[in-house]
Design a protein around this motif. Structure first.
Motif, PDB file in Angstrom:
ATOM      1  N   LEU A 139      12.668  -4.705  -1.150  1.00 18.96           N
ATOM      2  CA  LEU A 139      11.638  -5.740  -1.070  1.00 18.96           C
ATOM      3  C   LEU A 139      10.285  -5.059  -1.232  1.00 18.96           C
ATOM      4  O   LEU A 139       9.910  -4.201  -0.430  1.00 18.96           O
ATOM      5  N   ALA A 140       9.584  -5.433  -2.283  1.00 15.07           N
ATOM      6  CA  ALA A 140       8.325  -4.758  -2.585  1.00 15.07           C
ATOM      7  C   ALA A 140       7.419  -5.689  -3.382  1.00 15.07           C
ATOM      8  O   ALA A 140       7.816  -6.794  -3.785  1.00 15.07           O
ATOM      9  N   GLN A 141       6.200  -5.232  -3.619  1.00 14.42           N
ATOM     10  CA  GLN A 141       5.293  -5.957  -4.502  1.00 14.42           C
ATOM     11  C   GLN A 141       5.574  -5.564  -5.949  1.00 14.42           C
ATOM     12  O   GLN A 141       6.011  -4.443  -6.228  1.00 14.42           O
ATOM     13  N   ASP A 142       5.328  -6.497  -6.860  1.00 15.50           N
ATOM     14  CA  ASP A 142       5.547  -6.242  -8.276  1.00 15.50           C
ATOM     15  C   ASP A 142       4.349  -5.475  -8.825  1.00 15.50           C
ATOM     16  O   ASP A 142       3.481  -6.014  -9.510  1.00 15.50           O
ATOM     17  N   SER A 143       4.334  -4.189  -8.492  1.00 17.85           N
ATOM     18  CA  SER A 143       3.234  -3.304  -8.855  1.00 17.85           C
ATOM     19  C   SER A 143       3.820  -1.942  -9.196  1.00 17.85           C
ATOM     20  O   SER A 143       5.038  -1.717  -9.066  1.00 17.85           O
ATOM     21  N   THR A 144       2.984  -1.019  -9.639  1.00 16.82           N
ATOM     22  CA  THR A 144       3.460   0.338  -9.920  1.00 16.82           C
ATOM     23  C   THR A 144       4.106   0.946  -8.688  1.00 16.82           C
ATOM     24  O   THR A 144       5.169   1.578  -8.758  1.00 16.82           O
ATOM     25  N   PHE A 145       3.452   0.749  -7.538  1.00 18.92           N
ATOM     26  CA  PHE A 145       3.974   1.272  -6.278  1.00 18.92           C
ATOM     27  C   PHE A 145       5.347   0.684  -5.970  1.00 18.92           C
ATOM     28  O   PHE A 145       6.310   1.397  -5.672  1.00 18.92           O
ATOM     29  N   GLY A 146       5.462  -0.643  -6.064  1.00 16.51           N
ATOM     30  CA  GLY A 146       6.725  -1.294  -5.747  1.00 16.51           C
ATOM     31  C   GLY A 146       7.829  -0.926  -6.712  1.00 16.51           C
ATOM     32  O   GLY A 146       8.966  -0.640  -6.315  1.00 16.51           O
ATOM     33  N   ALA A 173       9.160  -1.705   0.960  1.00 19.24           N
ATOM     34  CA  ALA A 173       8.059  -0.840   0.524  1.00 19.24           C
ATOM     35  C   ALA A 173       6.864  -1.748   0.266  1.00 19.24           C
ATOM     36  O   ALA A 173       6.810  -2.431  -0.758  1.00 19.24           O
ATOM     37  N   TRP A 174       5.950  -1.769   1.198  1.00 18.95           N
ATOM     38  CA  TRP A 174       4.847  -2.741   1.133  1.00 18.95           C
ATOM     39  C   TRP A 174       3.538  -2.057   1.469  1.00 18.95           C
ATOM     40  O   TRP A 174       3.474  -1.216   2.364  1.00 18.95           O
ATOM     41  N   ALA A 175       2.491  -2.428   0.742  1.00 20.17           N
ATOM     42  CA  ALA A 175       1.165  -1.869   1.005  1.00 20.17           C
ATOM     43  C   ALA A 175       0.128  -2.992   0.968  1.00 20.17           C
ATOM     44  O   ALA A 175       0.270  -3.951   0.208  1.00 20.17           O
ATOM     45  N   GLY A 176      -0.895  -2.863   1.795  1.00 25.01           N
ATOM     46  CA  GLY A 176      -1.982  -3.819   1.724  1.00 25.01           C
ATOM     47  C   GLY A 176      -2.101  -4.746   2.915  1.00 25.01           C
ATOM     48  O   GLY A 176      -1.324  -4.684   3.880  1.00 25.01           O
ATOM     49  N   ALA A 177      -3.071  -5.653   2.812  1.00 24.86           N
ATOM     50  CA  ALA A 177      -3.463  -6.503   3.936  1.00 24.86           C
ATOM     51  C   ALA A 177      -2.450  -7.584   4.265  1.00 24.86           C
ATOM     52  O   ALA A 177      -2.515  -8.198   5.340  1.00 24.86           O
ATOM     53  N   VAL A 209      17.246  -3.359   8.394  1.00 27.65           N
ATOM     54  CA  VAL A 209      16.007  -3.381   7.631  1.00 27.65           C
ATOM     55  C   VAL A 209      15.291  -2.055   7.878  1.00 27.65           C
ATOM     56  O   VAL A 209      15.055  -1.673   9.029  1.00 27.65           O
ATOM     57  N   VAL A 210      14.941  -1.359   6.795  1.00 30.00           N
ATOM     58  CA  VAL A 210      14.379  -0.007   6.880  1.00 30.00           C
ATOM     59  C   VAL A 210      13.051   0.050   6.147  1.00 30.00           C
ATOM     60  O   VAL A 210      12.905  -0.525   5.065  1.00 30.00           O
ATOM     61  N   THR A 211      12.108   0.750   6.717  1.00 23.75           N
ATOM     62  CA  THR A 211      10.864   1.043   6.022  1.00 23.75           C
ATOM     63  C   THR A 211      10.332   2.380   6.516  1.00 23.75           C
ATOM     64  O   THR A 211      10.844   2.939   7.485  1.00 23.75           O
ATOM     65  N   GLY A 212       9.329   2.885   5.842  1.00 21.73           N
ATOM     66  CA  GLY A 212       8.754   4.166   6.243  1.00 21.73           C
ATOM     67  C   GLY A 212       7.774   4.008   7.392  1.00 21.73           C
ATOM     68  O   GLY A 212       7.028   3.023   7.454  1.00 21.73           O
ATOM     69  N   LEU A 213       7.767   4.977   8.280  1.00 18.47           N
ATOM     70  CA  LEU A 213       6.821   4.984   9.392  1.00 18.47           C
ATOM     71  C   LEU A 213       5.562   5.713   8.945  1.00 18.47           C
ATOM     72  O   LEU A 213       5.593   6.910   8.668  1.00 18.47           O
ATOM     73  N   ALA A 214       4.475   4.991   8.869  1.00 20.56           N
ATOM     74  CA  ALA A 214       3.205   5.594   8.464  1.00 20.56           C
ATOM     75  C   ALA A 214       2.474   6.112   9.696  1.00 20.56           C
ATOM     76  O   ALA A 214       3.079   6.369  10.737  1.00 20.56           O
ATOM     77  N   GLY A 215       1.157   6.255   9.602  1.00 13.84           N
ATOM     78  CA  GLY A 215       0.382   6.791  10.715  1.00 13.84           C
ATOM     79  C   GLY A 215       0.237   5.823  11.865  1.00 13.84           C
ATOM     80  O   GLY A 215       0.619   4.655  11.777  1.00 13.84           O
ATOM     81  N   THR A 216      -0.331   6.308  12.948  1.00  5.55           N
ATOM     82  CA  THR A 216      -0.437   5.496  14.170  1.00  5.55           C
ATOM     83  C   THR A 216      -1.222   4.215  13.960  1.00  5.55           C
ATOM     84  O   THR A 216      -0.967   3.213  14.635  1.00  5.55           O
ATOM     85  N   ALA A 217      -2.170   4.217  13.031  1.00  2.00           N
ATOM     86  CA  ALA A 217      -2.977   3.017  12.798  1.00  2.00           C
ATOM     87  C   ALA A 217      -2.138   1.860  12.273  1.00  2.00           C
ATOM     88  O   ALA A 217      -2.548   0.694  12.371  1.00  2.00           O
TER      89      ALA A 217
END
Length: 415
Positions: A193-200, A248-252, A272-280
């Motif tokens: 599950l991702a955005q239809d972008s280069t990243f996704g 894999a999701w990025a953004g607001a 359901v799995v995703t990456g753990l980013a920073g504390t923020a």
């Protein structure tokens, strides 16, 4: 510019093409060019003596990845202090660090690196962004300088040339970590599950290359980056009945996504799995955070409180920083540079490279090794869960995957 002198699971043998930078933002490319004389050795003392080793630290002090850049830089300074036992010297040589801001721009990074190389710098480190790393690596090879890449996760850096090493993890290791939560992947259904972008799209390609090669049936649900109502996409995921959902999701819109997944029952229907980013990022998940499994490169405490991790945590905090996701990458880079100088001398980059190849050492995450044939950093990875919500959310370690269990396939150096 600032300058300072600073006092077990069976190994997988998959083969796949180099993957995109699924873990970090990709930006445009600029031609690397050549700088300096291109000499790989100088007339100074090979070992011993007091000739200074000048290190260029090129990283994102500003720009989209500035928070990650600060984590890296703080970890690097703590690592240099630890690896030199507080002396600021390696093999009798003072280590002088010059910081340069690339702002996540490959052109700025290359310009800064060329300037440093022209002044006789033999060691470069840093790089928060994958697009920058892919320009810095050829420059290092052309000029025969040691380049230790930082958090930039693109798999293409591994094996790119003889002078380039990495101090962080790569995307392949992320995906292998996610795959361990699936069990035997043969015949299992995985939805990205991702955005239809280069990243996704890079994430979809990565999961197909890694888990698809092991027999999983990999599909995707891609949402337009502009979409704000994410309920239809959550329903589409649920209707597919996957055994594993890789997000894999990025953004607001991330909080809205996790709310939709929770409300539509996706989080309770399967893994359901995703990456753990920073504390923020922890508060972003809201109530859904406690229902998600996280693949983790690092978070404070993941190393189990080993002596090196304790040194990093104490060093970063003593300097007024906050240990986080990429603090370990900076710390490890400093360990590598000190090793290279102690064993290879101040000016002979070929000797520095030889000193690092095959080196096994205790790092923040535990035992790690620089694979000789392609300079991959083989390292443990972690599975975590979030406890609590909002500002109270904290990661807890579920399991540690030994370095060989999540090793990327060997990719002999391009020379």
């Amino acid at each position: 510019m600032r300058r300072r002198a600073v006092g077990t699971v069976q190994r997988r043998t998959l083969t796949a093409t180099a993957l995109g930078a699924a873990g970090l933002l990709l930006v445009g490319c600029t031609a690397a060019g050549q700088a300096g004389s291109g000499s790989g050795s100088g007339s100074g003392s090979a070992k011993g003596g007091d000739e200074a080793v000048k290190v260029g630290l090129v990283y994102s002090r500003t720009g989209l990845l500035a928070a990650y850049g600060k984590q890296y830089r703080d970890g690097f300074m703590a690592g240099l202090d630890h690896a030199t036992k507080g002396t600021g010297k390696a093999g009798g040589h003072p280590i002088e660090v010059t910081e340069q801001d690339d702002a996540g721009d490959p052109g700025k990074a290359v310009s800064a690196a060329k300037n440093l190389i022209g002044k006789g710098y033999k060691v470069l480190a840093g790089t928060t962004d994958s697009g920058v790393a892919l320009q810095m690596a050829p420059l290092a090879a052309q000029n025969k300088v040691l380049y230790v890449n930082g958090p930039a996760a693109t798999d293409a850096v591994t094996g790119i040339n003889a002078y380039t090493f990495r101090s962080g993890r790569q995307s392949y290791q992320d995906i292998l970590t996610a795959g361990t939560m699936l069990g035997d992947p043969r015949g299992k259904k995985v939805t990205v599950l991702a955005q239809d972008s280069t990243f996704g799209q890079a994430n979809v390609a990565a999961v197909k290359a890694v888990l698809g090669a092991e027999g999983a049936k990999v599909g995707s649900v891609l949402a337009p980056p502009s979409a704000t109502d994410l309920t239809p996409f959550a329903r589409q995921v649920k209707a597919g009945g996957p055994d594993l959902v890789f997000v894999a999701w990025a953004g607001a819109t991330a909080p809205a996504l996790w709310t939709a997944l929770d409300q539509q029952g996706v989080l309770s229907a399967g893994k359901v799995v995703t990456g753990l980013a920073g504390t923020a990022s922890y508060p972003v998940f809201g109530a859904a955070g406690t229902k998600v499994s996280f693949l983790a490169h690092y978070f404070p405490g993941a190393g189990g409180g080993n002596a090196v991790e304790k040194a990093m945590l104490d060093g970063v905090e003593k300097a007024g920083g906050t240990p986080d996701l990429f603090s370990t990458d900076g710390f490890t880079a400093a360990q590598m540079i000190v090793r290279a100088v102690e064993e290879g001398g101040a000016t002979d980059t070929a000797a520095m490279v030889k000193a690092l190849e095959g080196w096994s050492f205790d790092g923040v995450k535990g035992r790690q090794q620089i694979r000789a044939e392609d300079h991959a950093l083989v390292q443990p990875m972690f599975v975590a869960e979030l406890n609590g919500t909002g500002a109270a959310a904290k990661p807890e370690l579920v399991s540690t995957l030994p370095m060989d269990a999540v090793a990327p396939p060997a990719k002999p150096s391009a020379g």
